[in-house]
Design a protein around this motif. Structure first.
Motif, PDB file in Angstrom:
ATOM      1  N   ARG A  94       0.850  -1.179   0.000  1.00 15.74           N
ATOM      2  CA  ARG A  94       0.000   0.000   0.000  1.00 15.74           C
ATOM      3  C   ARG A  94       0.887   1.230   0.000  1.00 15.74           C
ATOM      4  O   ARG A  94       2.072   1.172   0.302  1.00 15.74           O
ATOM      5  CB  ARG A  94      -0.897   0.006   1.233  1.00 15.74           C
ATOM      6  CG  ARG A  94      -1.711  -1.272   1.385  1.00 15.74           C
ATOM      7  CD  ARG A  94      -2.726  -1.134   2.479  1.00 15.74           C
ATOM      8  NE  ARG A  94      -3.275  -2.411   2.887  1.00 15.74           N
ATOM      9  CZ  ARG A  94      -4.259  -3.047   2.275  1.00 15.74           C
ATOM     10  NH1 ARG A  94      -4.800  -2.504   1.213  1.00 15.74           N
ATOM     11  NH2 ARG A  94      -4.703  -4.201   2.710  1.00 15.74           N
ATOM     12  N   PRO A 103       0.888   5.088   1.659  1.00 18.78           N
ATOM     13  CA  PRO A 103       2.172   4.683   2.243  1.00 18.78           C
ATOM     14  C   PRO A 103       2.089   3.299   2.878  1.00 18.78           C
ATOM     15  O   PRO A 103       0.996   2.819   3.149  1.00 18.78           O
ATOM     16  CB  PRO A 103       2.399   5.758   3.306  1.00 18.78           C
ATOM     17  CG  PRO A 103       1.058   6.262   3.658  1.00 18.78           C
ATOM     18  CD  PRO A 103       0.233   6.153   2.421  1.00 18.78           C
ATOM     19  N   ILE A 104       3.229   2.695   3.125  1.00 19.62           N
ATOM     20  CA  ILE A 104       3.257   1.356   3.715  1.00 19.62           C
ATOM     21  C   ILE A 104       2.550   1.377   5.063  1.00 19.62           C
ATOM     22  O   ILE A 104       2.737   2.279   5.856  1.00 19.62           O
ATOM     23  CB  ILE A 104       4.707   0.887   3.911  1.00 19.62           C
ATOM     24  CG1 ILE A 104       5.387   0.677   2.567  1.00 19.62           C
ATOM     25  CG2 ILE A 104       4.761  -0.401   4.721  1.00 19.62           C
ATOM     26  CD1 ILE A 104       6.816   0.232   2.672  1.00 19.62           C
ATOM     27  N   SER A 105       1.703   0.365   5.279  1.00 22.03           N
ATOM     28  CA  SER A 105       1.054   0.232   6.579  1.00 22.03           C
ATOM     29  C   SER A 105       1.883  -0.742   7.413  1.00 22.03           C
ATOM     30  O   SER A 105       1.947  -1.925   7.114  1.00 22.03           O
ATOM     31  CB  SER A 105      -0.369  -0.289   6.380  1.00 22.03           C
ATOM     32  OG  SER A 105      -0.897  -0.728   7.588  1.00 22.03           O
ATOM     33  N   THR A 129       1.409  -1.486  10.536  1.00 22.12           N
ATOM     34  CA  THR A 129       0.693  -2.057  11.678  1.00 22.12           C
ATOM     35  C   THR A 129       0.782  -3.573  11.694  1.00 22.12           C
ATOM     36  O   THR A 129       1.136  -4.172  12.703  1.00 22.12           O
ATOM     37  CB  THR A 129      -0.782  -1.638  11.620  1.00 22.12           C
ATOM     38  OG1 THR A 129      -0.842  -0.297  11.156  1.00 22.12           O
ATOM     39  CG2 THR A 129      -1.420  -1.737  12.975  1.00 22.12           C
TER      40      THR A 129
END
Lengths: 289, 411
Positions: free
Chosen positions: A252, A254-256, A258
């Motif tokens: 994704r 920006p990079i997720s 989590t």
């Protein structure tokens, strides 16, 4: 309890600090010199090649949204082969090979009758467990890297290569996309650490390596089945396979991060619990063979 | 054997320690925070004064309306109307980016997929990664406000908002009212506060790591299914961070939307510049200035979408805009034809004959969720009822089904 007596782990640790590394070196050498290890790595490397060749040879374009992630985009961009192959491998092939290696760790030595020789060398049982686990981790890394590398290679050879479209619809350069592929490989390696720890634990309970391997692989399948039952939703965040497919979050923009963090924490928990149990079992084990 | 026992000790203590850590962590997350006490009026004033212009955050939506869960993907997944219904079941996670009044981006994070809405001034892009399709909406600048109401991927707040008497609601001219933030949803509910609503302040808690005041709206009217609405308001900025709706006769919250992560700094400007990826199916649409969106026209294929470009039959524009708006028209009295009867929490929205799209009744999964009633079909949940009559009239509201039926009979 005879063999346990002489091997107080802390004592040896103080006396021969270099021994662990030597042991690890020989463990890795044995692991990666095995025909079985190579057969599994070659089988894993074949998956992306099969996908790429099948897509190349098929005359009809793949409809979007059909088949595994990104399958329809391989023809436009070869870099997607690696991602698609990883999606295909994560649920079964990778857990299968990791289960074989992790289940073999202690039970395999016990079965061959080499475990007592390993323990006669003043290595200590903790250190032996750690070395065995490190070997399994090295295999996780090698297996994931094999799929990613062979996928990238097959994609570059068979298809055009260009900027990569992320799930968010944004486009990134080839350089950044290889960075993301490395991140995905790292994510999947981390994902498999919990399973390796489970395999190691089961392996300390038996002298039959095939049993430990089968139990580990079955557990990985059971965990994924449970993860798909909506009735057990409360259990899902605790299943070691829960975040396996969430590596898509790295695609994704920006990079997720989590799921990367949650996954790492979860796997660390499995490593801690299974490691403690494995230590308890293994240090009390009567090693007769 | 004492030595053997001792060896099992770490194996027992470690899981125990982990369990304690997990329990402590969850207790701490739900622990009450000490904040200087504020009255309900003061908190309402805080919300009105909020100065937050930019944010990036993750919102989580949970719906427990008593509907069977529809598969969101896989062979059983239904396109169109069902994807609107999808937001009435289960939980969804989305990332929201807002920068100033005209830029916003919403990313609905699905398993191995993503749906995006990128708003940048008069340009709006919808992108669906599943079928790699993009829709480009261009709006003549003056009608931006109208566009917002028409935005298809306005899943949840829209649906409930629609049931609110949104008639006099002030519509600030910023796109973040359209992305499904707790703030947008809260403003819809706050607009419904009337003399019959009891507004109280509950114990302060924390949401997304920030301390919040909890405002409880308690509609005293027994015409509505809503038991209470809790709005968590950030103690620093006055920004609503979470909304929880409870339905009468249900212990679990029927619906909640809250931030799990929130960052009030300005998001990267590149996030709002969307270029459709190579190979994507792009559909161009120009929205008329007035009357409000063609998208509210039921089940008519967009004439300006070239047939050759049209993707697979089950893959029209992301999220199939239309049906959701039909189910519960998100535009209150502004939608042509839609009328709002009665005031306050018990209001009913009525759509004239011919509004129900054929899809609603032909889709097998939807027909499963719909129950047959006198003269039509009905969708009843613990919080929301929809009545679709055979002549195509649609009634919806956060009221029991009987009220919808009597409203239909009265016309």
């Amino acid at each position: 309890m005879l063999s346990a007596k002489a091997n107080g782990p802390t004592r040896e640790g103080a006396v021969r600090p270099g021994l662990g590394w030597a042991l690890l070196g020989s463990e890795l050498a044995v692991l990666f010199r095995r025909l079985r290890t190579w057969a599994m790595l070659i089988a894993l490397a074949a998956v992306p090649i099969l996908i790429a060749v099948a897509v190349k040879l098929s005359s009809r374009p793949t409809a979007p949204g059909r088949g595994p992630l990104f399958l329809d985009r391989i023809t436009q961009n070869g870099l997607f082969v690696a991602v698609t192959a990883l999606v295909v491998c994560v649920p079964l092939f990778l857990p299968f090979t990791v289960g074989v290696v992790a289940g073999d760790t202690i039970a395999g030595e016990a079965n061959l009758g080499t475990l007592r020789y390993l323990l006669i060398a003043p290595a200590g049982r903790i250190r032996l467990l750690l070395v065995k686990y490190a070997g399994a981790v090295a295999f996780c890394l090698a297996a994931t890297a094999t799929v990613a590398a062979s996928g990238a290679l097959a994609g570059v050879v068979l298809f055009p290569v260009g900027p990569v479209t992320l799930l968010s619809g944004d486009t990134i350069s080839v350089g950044e996309s290889s960075l993301r592929s490395l991140l995905i490989a790292a994510y999947i390696t981390v994902s498999l650490l919990g399973l390796s720890a489970i395999g190691l634990l089961i392996s300390t309970f038996t002298d039959v390596p095939v049993g430990a391997m089968a139990a580990t692989v079955v557990l990985s399948v059971v965990s994924q089945v449970l993860d798909n039952l909506p009735q057990l939703e409360w259990l899902h965040p605790w299943l070691f396979s829960h975040h396996w497919l969430s590596f898509a979050d790295l695609l994704r923009q920006p990079i997720s991060w989590t799921s990367f963090g949650e996954n790492a924490l979860l796997q660390a928990g499995y490593i801690a619990v299974c490691g403690a149990l494995a230590y308890a079992k293994f240090s009390n084990k009567d090693v007769l063979s | 054997m004492t030595r053997a026992r001792r060896r099992w000790l770490p194996a027992l203590l470690l899981p125990l320690a982990l369990a304690i850590a997990v329990v402590l962590g969850s207790v701490q997350a739900g622990a009450s925070v000490s904040l200087p006490p504020k009255s309900a009026e003061e908190i309402l004033a805080m919300i009105a004064r909020t100065q937050v212009r930019a944010l990036s955050g993750t919102v989580e939506q949970n719906a427990g309306l008593g509907l069977p869960e529809l598969p969101a993907s896989g062979p059983g997944a239904a396109p169109g109307a069902a994807s609107a219904l999808e937001f009435l079941t289960g939980s969804h996670t989305a990332r929201v980016y807002v920068d100033g009044p005209l830029k916003a981006r919403l990313q609905i994070l699905d398993q191995m997929a993503e749906r995006d809405v990128v708003i940048n001034g008069a340009e709006v892009w919808l992108y669906n990664s599943k079928d790699n399709s993009a829709t480009h909406l261009t709006v003549p600048t003056p009608s931006l406000a109208e566009l917002k109401d028409a935005l298809p991927t306005k899943p949840t707040p829209g649906m409930f908002a629609s049931d609110m008497p949104a008639t006099e609601m002030p519509e600030p001219d910023i796109p973040r009212q359209d992305v499904p933030t707790p703030e947008a949803l809260a403003s819809r509910f706050l607009a419904a506060v009337d003399a019959s609503t009891e507004v109280t302040v509950a114990e302060a808690s924390s949401v997304a790591g920030r301390s919040v005041y909890s405002l409880v709206l308690n509609p005293r009217s027994d015409e509505t299914l809503v038991d209470s609405v809790t709005i968590d308001v950030d103690s620093e900025t006055g920004l609503p961070l979470g909304v929880e709706v409870r339905a009468k006769g249900q212990a679990e919250p029927a619906y909640s939307l809250a931030y799990t992560q929130l960052d009030l700094s300005k998001p990267d400007a590149a996030l709002f510049d969307f270029t459709p990826p190579q190979g994507a199916t792009v559909i161009e649409k120009v929205l008329p200035a007035r009357p409000v969106p063609s998208m509210t026209q039921p089940s008519t294929p967009e004439p300006d979408a070239p047939a050759s470009d049209a993707p697979a039959p089950d893959a029209t524009t992301p999220d199939a805009p239309a049906p959701e708006d039909q189910l519960t028209p998100g535009h209150g009295s502004r939608t042509h034809g839609a009328t709002v009867t009665s005031e306050g929490w018990g209001s009913v929205i009525a759509l004239p004959a011919g509004s129900a799209p054929a899809e609603l009744t032909s889709n097998p999964q939807l027909s499963q969720a719909l129950q047959a009633v006198d003269g039509g079909r009905a969708l009843t949940t613990s919080l929301l009822s929809v009545l679709i009559l055979d002549d195509g009239r649609v009634y919806a509201g956060m009221v029991p089904l009987e009220r919808l039926q009597s409203a239909a009979a009265a016309q």
